[in-house]
Design a protein around this motif. Sequence first.
Motif, PDB file in Angstrom:
ATOM      1  N   ARG A 160      23.356 -41.178  31.022  1.00  0.00           N
ATOM      2  CA  ARG A 160      23.312 -42.605  31.335  1.00  0.00           C
ATOM      3  C   ARG A 160      21.899 -43.176  31.331  1.00  0.00           C
ATOM      4  O   ARG A 160      21.643 -44.198  31.966  1.00  0.00           O
ATOM      5  N   CYS A 161      21.015 -42.525  30.605  1.00  0.00           N
ATOM      6  CA  CYS A 161      19.639 -43.007  30.497  1.00  0.00           C
ATOM      7  C   CYS A 161      19.624 -44.424  29.913  1.00  0.00           C
ATOM      8  O   CYS A 161      20.382 -44.722  28.993  1.00  0.00           O
ATOM      9  N   PHE A 162      18.771 -45.301  30.436  1.00  0.00           N
ATOM     10  CA  PHE A 162      18.749 -46.696  30.038  1.00  0.00           C
ATOM     11  C   PHE A 162      17.857 -46.981  28.830  1.00  0.00           C
ATOM     12  O   PHE A 162      17.769 -48.115  28.386  1.00  0.00           O
ATOM     13  N   SER A 163      17.184 -45.977  28.288  1.00  0.00           N
ATOM     14  CA  SER A 163      16.285 -46.224  27.164  1.00  0.00           C
ATOM     15  C   SER A 163      17.082 -46.685  25.944  1.00  0.00           C
ATOM     16  O   SER A 163      18.262 -46.345  25.779  1.00  0.00           O
ATOM     17  N   GLU A 164      16.440 -47.468  25.074  1.00  0.00           N
ATOM     18  CA  GLU A 164      17.108 -47.966  23.881  1.00  0.00           C
ATOM     19  C   GLU A 164      17.590 -46.821  22.999  1.00  0.00           C
ATOM     20  O   GLU A 164      18.668 -46.879  22.406  1.00  0.00           O
ATOM     21  N   GLU A 165      16.778 -45.774  22.891  1.00  0.00           N
ATOM     22  CA  GLU A 165      17.147 -44.624  22.065  1.00  0.00           C
ATOM     23  C   GLU A 165      18.408 -43.950  22.594  1.00  0.00           C
ATOM     24  O   GLU A 165      19.339 -43.648  21.838  1.00  0.00           O
ATOM     25  N   ALA A 166      18.449 -43.731  23.921  1.00  0.00           N
ATOM     26  CA  ALA A 166      19.612 -43.072  24.521  1.00  0.00           C
ATOM     27  C   ALA A 166      20.857 -43.946  24.406  1.00  0.00           C
ATOM     28  O   ALA A 166      21.958 -43.445  24.155  1.00  0.00           O
ATOM     29  N   ARG A 167      20.679 -45.252  24.577  1.00  0.00           N
ATOM     30  CA  ARG A 167      21.818 -46.156  24.480  1.00  0.00           C
ATOM     31  C   ARG A 167      22.359 -46.209  23.056  1.00  0.00           C
ATOM     32  O   ARG A 167      23.573 -46.318  22.847  1.00  0.00           O
ATOM     33  N   GLY A 189       9.856 -33.478  28.798  1.00  0.00           N
ATOM     34  CA  GLY A 189       8.743 -34.405  28.723  1.00  0.00           C
ATOM     35  C   GLY A 189       9.127 -35.874  28.743  1.00  0.00           C
ATOM     36  O   GLY A 189       8.255 -36.736  28.874  1.00  0.00           O
ATOM     37  N   SER A 190      10.394 -36.183  28.621  1.00  0.00           N
ATOM     38  CA  SER A 190      10.844 -37.579  28.628  1.00  0.00           C
ATOM     39  C   SER A 190      11.034 -38.076  30.062  1.00  0.00           C
ATOM     40  O   SER A 190      11.054 -37.292  31.012  1.00  0.00           O
ATOM     41  N   GLU A 191      11.190 -39.389  30.191  1.00  0.00           N
ATOM     42  CA  GLU A 191      11.398 -39.999  31.497  1.00  0.00           C
ATOM     43  C   GLU A 191      12.577 -40.970  31.431  1.00  0.00           C
ATOM     44  O   GLU A 191      12.846 -41.568  30.392  1.00  0.00           O
ATOM     45  N   SER A 192      13.252 -41.126  32.563  1.00  0.00           N
ATOM     46  CA  SER A 192      14.334 -42.100  32.678  1.00  0.00           C
ATOM     47  C   SER A 192      14.161 -42.853  33.984  1.00  0.00           C
ATOM     48  O   SER A 192      13.871 -42.250  35.018  1.00  0.00           O
ATOM     49  N   SER A 193      14.339 -44.180  33.913  1.00  0.00           N
ATOM     50  CA  SER A 193      14.200 -45.014  35.106  1.00  0.00           C
ATOM     51  C   SER A 193      15.540 -45.661  35.422  1.00  0.00           C
ATOM     52  O   SER A 193      16.187 -46.247  34.548  1.00  0.00           O
ATOM     53  N   TYR A 194      15.975 -45.565  36.692  1.00  0.00           N
ATOM     54  CA  TYR A 194      17.275 -46.077  37.105  1.00  0.00           C
ATOM     55  C   TYR A 194      17.119 -47.089  38.232  1.00  0.00           C
ATOM     56  O   TYR A 194      16.483 -46.782  39.252  1.00  0.00           O
ATOM     57  N   PRO A 195      17.689 -48.300  38.098  1.00  0.00           N
ATOM     58  CA  PRO A 195      17.657 -49.265  39.193  1.00  0.00           C
ATOM     59  C   PRO A 195      18.444 -48.726  40.393  1.00  0.00           C
ATOM     60  O   PRO A 195      19.545 -48.182  40.229  1.00  0.00           O
ATOM     61  N   CYS A 196      17.908 -48.886  41.583  1.00  0.00           N
ATOM     62  CA  CYS A 196      18.578 -48.349  42.761  1.00  0.00           C
ATOM     63  C   CYS A 196      19.902 -49.040  43.050  1.00  0.00           C
ATOM     64  O   CYS A 196      20.842 -48.404  43.538  1.00  0.00           O
ATOM     65  N   VAL A 197      19.999 -50.332  42.741  1.00  0.00           N
ATOM     66  CA  VAL A 197      21.274 -51.012  42.955  1.00  0.00           C
ATOM     67  C   VAL A 197      22.344 -50.410  42.057  1.00  0.00           C
ATOM     68  O   VAL A 197      23.515 -50.285  42.446  1.00  0.00           O
ATOM     69  N   TRP A 198      21.960 -49.999  40.845  1.00  0.00           N
ATOM     70  CA  TRP A 198      22.917 -49.346  39.929  1.00  0.00           C
ATOM     71  C   TRP A 198      23.299 -47.965  40.449  1.00  0.00           C
ATOM     72  O   TRP A 198      24.478 -47.585  40.417  1.00  0.00           O
TER      73      TRP A 198
END
Length: 280
Positions: A95-102, A24-33
Amino acid sequence: MSPGIQKVEALDEGHFVCVKWEDGSESSYPCVWLRDNCQCPLCFLPSAGARRLLFEDLDVNIVVKQVALADRKKISITWPDEHTSEYEAKWLKKRCFSEEARAVMRADLFLPECQYWGSDLQLPKIPFEEVMYNDESAYKWLCALKKVGIVLLTGAAARQGELIRLGHRIGFLRLTFYGPTWQVQDKADANNVAYTTGRLSFHTDYPVLQHPPGVQLLHCIKQTAAGGESEVVDGFYVSNKLKKQNPEAYQILSSTAVDYTDVGVDYCDFAVHCKQRIIE
């Protein structure tokens, strides 16, 4: 179990890729990354864990041409130049960018928990030989050292060379102008107050070095009949109290660079100069 991907799509006109997970969670990744971290043999060297892709070949404005989901365990991206990159679900989740994952990643990598202490310190103690021959005990020692800043290892043999064994157990010993190791003993014409019988004031060792040592290993081989007590202070605890009680003094000590100089002869001739802040 490996995380499963429910859906993947491009967002923001192709500048981001959004992964929707089965939990149910989501992760967003910049394409340049994502492009910079392509895992294919042309862009990445697995044996070194390092990228081959040169920065000069990276388009910082890159967008995806096509993104697809393969068997819920990896995604595939086609770039405008027809280069294809694949990313495993487990790799992406880590490598999720969310604050929780980091925060979870930082806790795992850097062991950020710290215990600041005063005279109420319960000094952690671990047998020396356990650390030398048991990986779990060695890990326990290093975790305690990171958290508390000081650990007493008990039962080391009363002979020279034990610190070298201990140092090699976890890494390597750092060479200074006092040598790989040195004997703290009374010397005529001492070039350091540690080489006298007098009591030492509380101090930070080697502020003259650009990178003062983070960990020091001290071994008592011969105990004096009287005196010789080891005294320690948690500088972080003191600094935090100072910051609350006298913010102006704290600001001065944490921002003003002080000149340090050490000149002499020991393992080699040395003349060292450095600027450091009192509170670093």
